[in-house]
Motif scaffolding. Structure first.
Motif, PDB file in Angstrom:
ATOM      1  N   ALA A 182     -90.105   5.597 -62.641  1.00  0.00           N
ATOM      2  CA  ALA A 182     -91.149   4.908 -63.356  1.00  0.00           C
ATOM      3  C   ALA A 182     -90.603   4.023 -64.541  1.00  0.00           C
ATOM      4  N   VAL A 183     -90.956   2.923 -64.685  1.00  0.00           N
ATOM      5  CA  VAL A 183     -90.385   1.970 -65.708  1.00  0.00           C
ATOM      6  C   VAL A 183     -91.303   1.359 -66.517  1.00  0.00           C
ATOM      7  N   PRO A 184     -91.651   1.477 -67.560  1.00  0.00           N
ATOM      8  CA  PRO A 184     -92.766   0.888 -68.382  1.00  0.00           C
ATOM      9  C   PRO A 184     -92.828  -0.710 -68.193  1.00  0.00           C
ATOM     10  N   LEU A 185     -93.921  -1.292 -68.283  1.00  0.00           N
ATOM     11  CA  LEU A 185     -94.111  -2.699 -68.342  1.00  0.00           C
ATOM     12  C   LEU A 185     -94.612  -2.963 -69.862  1.00  0.00           C
ATOM     13  N   ARG A 186     -93.426  -3.395 -70.613  1.00  0.00           N
ATOM     14  CA  ARG A 186     -93.679  -3.486 -72.005  1.00  0.00           C
ATOM     15  C   ARG A 186     -93.782  -5.108 -72.557  1.00  0.00           C
ATOM     16  N   LEU A 187     -94.783  -5.253 -73.253  1.00  0.00           N
ATOM     17  CA  LEU A 187     -94.945  -6.663 -73.931  1.00  0.00           C
ATOM     18  C   LEU A 187     -95.014  -6.355 -75.488  1.00  0.00           C
ATOM     19  N   ASP A 188     -94.149  -6.927 -75.838  1.00  0.00           N
ATOM     20  CA  ASP A 188     -93.821  -6.872 -77.612  1.00  0.00           C
ATOM     21  C   ASP A 188     -93.623  -5.369 -77.683  1.00  0.00           C
ATOM     22  N   ASP A 189     -95.020  -4.930 -78.686  1.00  0.00           N
ATOM     23  CA  ASP A 189     -94.867  -3.599 -78.704  1.00  0.00           C
ATOM     24  C   ASP A 189     -95.760  -2.571 -78.151  1.00  0.00           C
ATOM     25  N   ALA A 190     -96.297  -3.271 -76.922  1.00  0.00           N
ATOM     26  CA  ALA A 190     -97.177  -2.339 -76.114  1.00  0.00           C
ATOM     27  C   ALA A 190     -96.858  -2.221 -74.850  1.00  0.00           C
ATOM     28  N   VAL A 191     -97.148  -1.043 -74.045  1.00  0.00           N
ATOM     29  CA  VAL A 191     -96.922  -0.925 -72.784  1.00  0.00           C
ATOM     30  C   VAL A 191     -98.408  -1.063 -71.928  1.00  0.00           C
ATOM     31  N   ILE A 192     -98.117  -2.366 -71.272  1.00  0.00           N
ATOM     32  CA  ILE A 192     -99.333  -2.739 -70.480  1.00  0.00           C
ATOM     33  C   ILE A 192     -99.550  -2.321 -68.988  1.00  0.00           C
ATOM     34  N   GLY A 193     -98.601  -1.411 -68.593  1.00  0.00           N
ATOM     35  CA  GLY A 193     -98.433  -0.826 -67.478  1.00  0.00           C
ATOM     36  C   GLY A 193     -96.956  -0.099 -67.059  1.00  0.00           C
ATOM     37  N   VAL A 194     -96.881   0.377 -65.663  1.00  0.00           N
ATOM     38  CA  VAL A 194     -95.723   0.859 -65.283  1.00  0.00           C
ATOM     39  C   VAL A 194     -95.415   0.573 -63.721  1.00  0.00           C
ATOM     40  N   ILE A 195     -94.445   0.304 -63.482  1.00  0.00           N
ATOM     41  CA  ILE A 195     -93.610   0.185 -62.128  1.00  0.00           C
ATOM     42  C   ILE A 195     -93.287   1.299 -61.827  1.00  0.00           C
ATOM     43  N   ASP A 196     -93.671   1.882 -60.503  1.00  0.00           N
ATOM     44  CA  ASP A 196     -93.317   3.064 -60.109  1.00  0.00           C
ATOM     45  C   ASP A 196     -92.654   3.004 -58.456  1.00  0.00           C
ATOM     46  N   ALA A 197     -91.681   3.692 -58.378  1.00  0.00           N
ATOM     47  CA  ALA A 197     -90.960   3.765 -56.939  1.00  0.00           C
ATOM     48  C   ALA A 197     -90.688   5.069 -56.605  1.00  0.00           C
ATOM     49  N   GLU A 198     -91.213   5.501 -55.327  1.00  0.00           N
ATOM     50  CA  GLU A 198     -90.877   6.906 -54.829  1.00  0.00           C
ATOM     51  C   GLU A 198     -89.987   6.530 -53.746  1.00  0.00           C
ATOM     52  N   SER A 199     -89.136   7.659 -53.215  1.00  0.00           N
ATOM     53  CA  SER A 199     -88.113   7.562 -52.203  1.00  0.00           C
ATOM     54  C   SER A 199     -87.915   8.967 -51.247  1.00  0.00           C
ATOM     55  N   THR A 200     -87.987   8.740 -49.987  1.00  0.00           N
ATOM     56  CA  THR A 200     -87.789  10.009 -49.387  1.00  0.00           C
ATOM     57  C   THR A 200     -86.278  10.446 -49.239  1.00  0.00           C
ATOM     58  N   ALA A 201     -85.450   9.474 -49.923  1.00  0.00           N
ATOM     59  CA  ALA A 201     -84.006   9.970 -50.222  1.00  0.00           C
ATOM     60  C   ALA A 201     -83.676   9.969 -51.691  1.00  0.00           C
ATOM     61  N   ALA A 202     -82.854  10.530 -52.126  1.00  0.00           N
ATOM     62  CA  ALA A 202     -82.485  10.738 -53.173  1.00  0.00           C
ATOM     63  C   ALA A 202     -82.044   9.169 -54.049  1.00  0.00           C
ATOM     64  N   LEU A 203     -82.667   8.958 -55.006  1.00  0.00           N
ATOM     65  CA  LEU A 203     -82.518   7.539 -55.763  1.00  0.00           C
ATOM     66  C   LEU A 203     -81.272   7.824 -56.718  1.00  0.00           C
ATOM     67  N   GLU A 204     -80.227   6.866 -56.346  1.00  0.00           N
ATOM     68  CA  GLU A 204     -78.931   6.951 -57.249  1.00  0.00           C
ATOM     69  C   GLU A 204     -79.143   5.694 -58.198  1.00  0.00           C
ATOM     70  N   PHE A 205     -79.377   5.950 -59.457  1.00  0.00           N
ATOM     71  CA  PHE A 205     -79.537   4.911 -60.469  1.00  0.00           C
ATOM     72  C   PHE A 205     -78.384   4.907 -61.407  1.00  0.00           C
ATOM     73  N   SER A 206     -77.470   3.824 -61.049  1.00  0.00           N
ATOM     74  CA  SER A 206     -76.417   3.705 -62.298  1.00  0.00           C
ATOM     75  C   SER A 206     -77.075   3.008 -63.426  1.00  0.00           C
ATOM     76  N   LYS A 207     -76.500   3.113 -64.482  1.00  0.00           N
ATOM     77  CA  LYS A 207     -76.945   2.399 -65.798  1.00  0.00           C
ATOM     78  C   LYS A 207     -77.396   0.954 -65.445  1.00  0.00           C
ATOM     79  N   GLU A 208     -76.628   0.131 -64.663  1.00  0.00           N
ATOM     80  CA  GLU A 208     -76.566  -1.026 -64.447  1.00  0.00           C
ATOM     81  C   GLU A 208     -77.990  -1.246 -63.766  1.00  0.00           C
TER      82      GLU A 208
END
Length: 191
Positions: A114-140
């Motif tokens: 889940a990643v916030p949708l930030r606009l200036d100093d406020a969060v206006i929403g969230v992008i969410d993704a779910e997976s049936t497989a393990a998500l491997e997220f690098s820093k990049e």
């Protein structure tokens, strides 16, 4: 390295495509399509903050259970999405079954980001993704997703402003039309 270049190219194309002025709902659909293309998410959702600033509602989704899409209300601090809203930082859960307050949006999901949708100093929403497989997220990967979310927040905000401006303009046009009719009626009665 080739994969990074491919993703950056797709991200650049996505940013250009999102800047095309369109209706807010159409824009949300476009953002989800691009999330799937750039990041390969099978199931993703866009949630927007309600006017109270404490609740999130799913506005558009791909691959999520329809009942969840219609009824889900996220609250600041609750579950993966709510933690992203409250902390204003991305939240990655590699095992959702261990996540406090997890609400299943996708049958058989194993991981969620889940990643916030930030606009200036406020969060206006969230992008969410779910997976049936393990998500491997690098820093990049996370950095690219955060960059995408930042751009998406700006274009969602602009689309909302444009839609509001169109609504107000139409209301003013109606009032002007009524005033003209009243003026014509007054002229006819006096003349």
């Amino acid at each position: 390295m080739v994969e990074v270049i491919r993703r950056l190219s797709l991200l650049n194309e996505a940013a250009r495509a999102m800047t095309t002025l369109m209706a807010p709902d159409e824009l949300l659909d476009r953002i989800l399509d691009m999330l799937r293309e750039v990041f390969g998410f099978d199931a993703c959702a866009l949630l927007l903050v309600e006017p109270d600033g404490q609740e999130l509602r799913i506005r558009r989704a791909r691959g999520y259970d329809e009942q969840v899409v219609e009824s889900f209300v996220g609250r600041a601090g609750g579950g993966v999405i709510g933690r992203a809203l409250l902390s204003e930082e991305p939240v990655v859960e590699t095992d959702v079954h261990r996540a406090n307050g997890y609400v299943a949006g996708v049958a058989g999901a194993v991981s969620e980001v889940a990643v916030p949708l930030r606009l200036d100093d406020a969060v206006i929403g969230v992008i969410d993704a779910e997976s049936t497989a393990a998500l491997e997220f690098s820093k990049e990967d996370l950095s690219l997703l955060m960059s995408f979310a930042s751009h998406a927040a700006a274009v969602v905000h602009n689309a909302r402003l444009h839609a509001d401006l169109e609504t107000r303009s139409a209301a003013l046009d109606r009032k002007l039309h009524v005033q003209r009719l009243l003026g014509q009626a007054a002229d006819a009665m006096l003349g």
